[in-house]
Write an enzyme that holds these catalytic residues in place. Structure first.
Site, mmCIF file in Angstrom:
data_model
loop_
_atom_site.group_PDB
_atom_site.id
_atom_site.type_symbol
_atom_site.label_atom_id
_atom_site.label_comp_id
_atom_site.label_asym_id
_atom_site.label_seq_id
_atom_site.Cartn_x
_atom_site.Cartn_y
_atom_site.Cartn_z
ATOM 1 C CG HIS A 45 40.184 39.766 37.981
ATOM 2 N ND1 HIS A 45 39.111 39.113 38.566
ATOM 3 C CD2 HIS A 45 41.235 39.556 38.823
ATOM 4 C CE1 HIS A 45 39.496 38.546 39.702
ATOM 5 N NE2 HIS A 45 40.781 38.805 39.876
ATOM 6 C CG ASP A 93 34.980 35.528 46.881
ATOM 7 O OD1 ASP A 93 33.996 35.973 46.264
ATOM 8 O OD2 ASP A 93 35.536 36.132 47.813
ATOM 9 C CB CYS A 107 35.175 34.561 37.317
ATOM 10 S SG CYS A 107 33.536 35.100 37.636
#
Ligand code: CIR
Length: 258
Positions: free
Chosen positions: A160, A60, A247
């Site tokens: 999130h 990730d 992100c």
């Protein structure tokens, strides 16, 4: 000058963390192309891209936002909620040291950058599966002396806080009010995502534009009706890893007007 820290997609992304999504095959090469297209959009909007070193063992690690919270006064290096992501922070701290003083979230606190939305002196933080009460307490302790107030919001059905709400202009937020309480943003103008596009609330605001995923046509039209310029990028393969546009970068303003 605006720096955008990014990190390349790793072949191991196929083994990424997933919380609310079912695993689907990810086309690694397509994911790389989409990430490059995203970096190009950042560069076209005036950002200088600074690529962090590759971390092949960290599936990730392309989702760099979760590792740092950048304020004008300091950078807070997070302690990501997923243990598999904790090693990502070291190289981010090394890179960020050049731009700001650093502070760190320590155990037992956890905090993901994707849960932190800063609007002026208000820091909204999502209490999520990744960000715990001690992480939020430490965030407040590190920032209140600079005049910030930290407000905790609970999110549901999304990874999130910034899956549910992002800032898209000085006084405008884009949100999915099924996933976050919109009354927290009463001083802002609100753009609600189209009901058929629940994942459409994540946009990356740069100057007078937003970098925004393709495929959310109805919500994109709503942004444009507010006079917001939409720079569309394809992110389908990164979305399968539960990633979005905020992100994949850490935006760092430098110079006297950050
Ligand atoms: C994770 O679960 O940590 C990654 N697969 C996705 C992280 C996305 N981060 C973000 O939206 N800030």
């Amino acid at each position: 000058m605006t720096i955008a820290l990014t990190r390349g997609v790793q072949p191991t992304i196929v083994d990424c963390e997933l919380t609310y999504l079912d695993r689907e095959p990810i086309d690694f090469h397509r994911a790389v192309e989409q990430h490059e297209e995203y970096e190009k959009a950042l560069a076209d909007l005036g950002c200088t891209i600074e690529r962090l070193p590759s971390l092949p063992d960290n599936p990730d690690s392309v989702f760099v936002e979760d590792t740092a919270v950048v304020l004008a006064e300091l950078t807070i290096i997070t302690r990501p909620g997923a243990p598999s992501r904790r090693a990502e922070v070291t190289s981010v701290a090394d890179a960020m040291r050049r731009y700001r003083g650093l502070a760190f979230i320590d155990s037992p606190g956890t905090l993901d950058g994707g849960d932190v939305l800063t609007i002026g002196r208000a820091i909204y933080v999502g209490a999520s599966t990744r960000t715990n009460a001690d992480g939020i307490r430490q965030l407040a302790q590190l920032t209140t002396s600079y005049g910030y107030t930290v407000r905790t919001l609970t999110t549901s059905s999304c990874l999130h806080l910034k899956s549910a709400v992002t800032q898209v202009a000085e006084d405008v937020v884009l949100l999915n009010s099924d996933w976050v309480d919109s009354s927290a943003f009463e001083k802002m103008r609100l753009i609600e995502v189209h009901p058929a596009e629940p994942f459409a609330a994540n946009a990356l605001w740069i100057g007078d534009s937003v970098i925004y995923p393709t495929g959310f046509d109805e919500t994109s039209a709503r942004l444009e009706r507010f006079g917001i310029k939409v720079v569309a990028v394809e992110t389908g393969e990164l979305q399968k890893a539960e990633g979005a546009v905020t992100c994949c970068s850490i935006i760092v303003g430098t110079g006297p007007f950050v």
